[in-house]
Design an enzyme around this catalytic site. Sequence first.
Site, mmCIF file in Angstrom:
data_model
loop_
_atom_site.group_PDB
_atom_site.id
_atom_site.type_symbol
_atom_site.label_atom_id
_atom_site.label_comp_id
_atom_site.label_asym_id
_atom_site.label_seq_id
_atom_site.Cartn_x
_atom_site.Cartn_y
_atom_site.Cartn_z
ATOM 1 N N ARG A 58 53.167 51.873 47.813
ATOM 2 C CA ARG A 58 53.850 51.687 49.093
ATOM 3 C C ARG A 58 55.293 51.216 48.916
ATOM 4 O O ARG A 58 56.123 51.444 49.790
ATOM 5 C CB ARG A 58 53.056 50.702 49.960
ATOM 6 C CG ARG A 58 51.818 51.387 50.531
ATOM 7 C CD ARG A 58 50.997 50.483 51.359
ATOM 8 N NE ARG A 58 50.239 49.577 50.525
ATOM 9 C CZ ARG A 58 49.054 49.066 50.846
ATOM 10 N NH1 ARG A 58 48.516 49.350 52.013
ATOM 11 N NH2 ARG A 58 48.422 48.259 50.033
ATOM 12 N N ASP A 189 35.788 48.789 32.452
ATOM 13 C CA ASP A 189 35.563 47.382 32.143
ATOM 14 C C ASP A 189 36.283 47.176 30.824
ATOM 15 O O ASP A 189 35.852 47.692 29.792
ATOM 16 C CB ASP A 189 34.067 47.091 31.970
ATOM 17 C CG ASP A 189 33.819 45.623 31.677
ATOM 18 O OD1 ASP A 189 34.592 45.041 30.885
ATOM 19 O OD2 ASP A 189 32.874 45.047 32.224
ATOM 20 N N HIS A 190 37.404 46.446 30.848
ATOM 21 C CA HIS A 190 38.249 46.454 29.644
ATOM 22 C C HIS A 190 37.551 45.809 28.443
ATOM 23 O O HIS A 190 37.963 46.007 27.314
ATOM 24 C CB HIS A 190 39.624 45.841 29.919
ATOM 25 C CG HIS A 190 39.649 44.345 29.929
ATOM 26 N ND1 HIS A 190 39.239 43.603 31.005
ATOM 27 C CD2 HIS A 190 40.033 43.451 28.997
ATOM 28 C CE1 HIS A 190 39.378 42.324 30.725
ATOM 29 N NE2 HIS A 190 39.855 42.196 29.510
ATOM 30 N N LYS A 194 37.314 46.693 23.812
ATOM 31 C CA LYS A 194 37.593 45.782 22.693
ATOM 32 C C LYS A 194 36.819 46.234 21.461
ATOM 33 O O LYS A 194 35.612 46.466 21.533
ATOM 34 C CB LYS A 194 37.181 44.344 23.054
ATOM 35 C CG LYS A 194 38.042 43.713 24.143
ATOM 36 C CD LYS A 194 37.608 42.280 24.384
ATOM 37 C CE LYS A 194 38.240 41.715 25.642
ATOM 38 N NZ LYS A 194 39.596 41.234 25.490
ATOM 39 N N GLU A 228 37.913 30.573 28.906
ATOM 40 C CA GLU A 228 39.369 30.777 28.945
ATOM 41 C C GLU A 228 40.035 29.431 29.127
ATOM 42 O O GLU A 228 39.525 28.577 29.864
ATOM 43 C CB GLU A 228 39.739 31.671 30.125
ATOM 44 C CG GLU A 228 39.197 33.069 30.016
ATOM 45 C CD GLU A 228 39.699 33.923 31.183
ATOM 46 O OE1 GLU A 228 40.699 34.606 31.004
ATOM 47 O OE2 GLU A 228 39.090 33.862 32.258
ATOM 48 N N ASP A 247 34.048 37.912 38.925
ATOM 49 C CA ASP A 247 35.183 38.289 38.073
ATOM 50 C C ASP A 247 34.755 38.576 36.634
ATOM 51 O O ASP A 247 35.307 39.464 35.988
ATOM 52 C CB ASP A 247 36.206 37.135 38.103
ATOM 53 C CG ASP A 247 37.533 37.513 37.474
ATOM 54 O OD1 ASP A 247 37.964 38.661 37.659
ATOM 55 O OD2 ASP A 247 38.146 36.659 36.794
ATOM 56 N N HIS A 252 31.890 41.937 32.676
ATOM 57 C CA HIS A 252 32.070 41.740 31.232
ATOM 58 C C HIS A 252 30.812 41.164 30.572
ATOM 59 O O HIS A 252 30.351 41.650 29.540
ATOM 60 C CB HIS A 252 33.245 40.796 30.942
ATOM 61 C CG HIS A 252 34.533 41.209 31.596
ATOM 62 N ND1 HIS A 252 34.854 42.525 31.823
ATOM 63 C CD2 HIS A 252 35.576 40.498 32.066
ATOM 64 C CE1 HIS A 252 36.043 42.587 32.416
ATOM 65 N NE2 HIS A 252 36.498 41.370 32.574
ATOM 66 N N LYS A 352 37.268 29.075 33.620
ATOM 67 C CA LYS A 352 38.712 28.958 33.397
ATOM 68 C C LYS A 352 39.034 27.487 33.175
ATOM 69 O O LYS A 352 38.296 26.610 33.593
ATOM 70 C CB LYS A 352 39.466 29.492 34.607
ATOM 71 C CG LYS A 352 39.261 31.000 34.786
ATOM 72 C CD LYS A 352 40.423 31.644 35.484
ATOM 73 C CE LYS A 352 40.196 33.126 35.703
ATOM 74 N NZ LYS A 352 40.594 33.957 34.557
HETATM 75 C C1 BG6 Z 1 39.670 40.012 33.760
HETATM 76 C C2 BG6 Z 1 39.542 38.916 34.769
HETATM 77 O O1 BG6 Z 1 38.757 41.050 34.039
HETATM 78 O O2 BG6 Z 1 39.392 39.490 32.458
HETATM 79 C C3 BG6 Z 1 40.470 37.767 34.440
HETATM 80 O O3 BG6 Z 1 39.850 39.424 36.059
HETATM 81 C C4 BG6 Z 1 40.255 37.293 33.016
HETATM 82 O O4 BG6 Z 1 40.279 36.677 35.339
HETATM 83 C C5 BG6 Z 1 40.293 38.474 32.058
HETATM 84 O O5 BG6 Z 1 41.280 36.363 32.697
HETATM 85 C C6 BG6 Z 1 39.872 38.048 30.668
HETATM 86 O O6 BG6 Z 1 40.112 39.099 29.787
HETATM 87 P P1 BG6 Z 1 40.354 38.818 28.235
HETATM 88 O O7 BG6 Z 1 40.516 40.182 27.658
HETATM 89 O O8 BG6 Z 1 41.578 37.976 28.142
HETATM 90 O O9 BG6 Z 1 39.140 38.093 27.748
#
Ligand code: BG6
Length: 503
Positions: A58, A189-190, A194, A228, A247, A252, A352
């Site tokens: 946007r 899902d990142h 890894k 974290e 989250d 994850h 966190k």
């Molecule tokens: C994300 C969350 O999916 O993963 C974040 O939304 C989190 O809140 C992050 O900080 C953690 O990813 P990583 O790769 O740093 O463990």
Amino acid sequence: MADVSPVATKVAATPPPLALVIFGASGDLTARKILPALAELANRGRLNERFCVIGVARTEWSDEEFQQVALKADATGGSAWAELVGCFRYVPGEYASSETFDRLKQILGEADEKLGTAGNRVYYLATIPEVFALVAEALAKEGCNQPGEGGDFVRLVVEKPYGRDLASALELDAQVHRAFDEQQIFRIDHYLGKETVQNVLALRFANAIFEPIWNRRYVDQVQITVAESIGVEHRGGFYETAGALRDIVQNHVMQVLALTMMEPPTWMDAEHIRDEKVKLLRAIDIPSPDEAVDKAVRGQYSAGVVDHVPVVGYREEDGVDPSSEIETYVALRMHVDNWRWAGVPVYVRTGKRLPARVTEIAMMFHEVPFLAFEGALSRELRPNVLVLRIQPHEGISLHFGAKVPGEAFRVQSVSMDFGYEQAIHETGMDGYTRLLFDAMSGDPTLFIRTDEVEQAWRIVDPYLDAWSEPGGGLHFYNAGTWGPHIASLLLERSGNAWRDPSL
Ligand code: BG6
């Protein structure tokens, strides 16, 4: 490692020709993750020469403004990327407006003609989740869910969070499926990008020694930690709509847990691996809301000290309601009700503003049946633990007992460590880079299938219900500590304790 990766054997050097369209192109995720990942691919020579990026958002930017943002996303200043960004295009507009899509279609046509992108499209939804369905439906309405002339494929990459609970995830899925087939949808899902998460598969299924002991006869408990030290940073507004369960746990943690505890897949490919993950997720016990209260602890950080630096509490963070009841910490006691794992507790914790950034899976083995050493001589001995360290210091440690030199037969716990950095000198791709490469190459192995998302929500929904009452059992913890004290009660009842990840 490269040789045993589930998809490595069939990876082409570059994806086919295509146009990548990023919705939400002026946003944080595009600048922080997607563009740097593309830059890494370009600089490694892993993008097709017939490729272009079209940003849609946007914000009223020109092509040049988008190109400047793209250029800045590459901290290495690589020449391949600098050269590539010159062809990037940008479409400002509302996601629901047909003008936006008319312009997009025109630019896609130009890309096919001038850059040879061959009618192939990958659409990446990096917008706020509220408009995922809107964009998917608009793409279908405008005919953009079909390849351009001569094209072979159209894919849709969708970011998390995929829904807020089971009902909304099902609704979102129904909407997205009206526009795209499941085979076209790549849910990110990142964590699956890894290397160390993928290495769980290599450890389990490329070795003969672990699988025979990977069950209730030898494993006493499993502990999964995603800790974290950062707070919510600039994402207070988003976090207020999420919380730690949505989250981190729903996605994850469930993915890591499934890969660690699933049965061996018949073959290391997308369908077989995902079939086994779903089967495992279906075996996780789903508590009633009453039982959920008993099996979970939720916490929120108050002010404290992290890494010797005083930090504010969650309620004082930007974008956060000063009386917020969102959790920044969750601990759960779960069970996998199947032949292999019956009776083995799976303890999960994430938070966190904990003392350190640590993601690990600890397989904790039974005590020896009889310890034939005097108490005083074996006090420092702990049961065997195999720790899969996802981050930082990626690797694997095996903790076992050894004799302390000297005339008394004193035993203590020591560890044998494998560190990725020291042992393997090849550097893999960053998680996002790998996932983008796979999505563009059409390999869905590391993406989440619809039945996985659904089942993961089924598992966490009762906790969300149990916590929906005001107060919802929220416990506070000081930033820089390992969460609310009460979280240790989840384990103490069974005579267990949280593992100290620094050991
Ligand atoms: C994300 C969350 O999916 O993963 C974040 O939304 C989190 O809140 C992050 O900080 C953690 O990813 P990583 O790769 O740093 O463990």
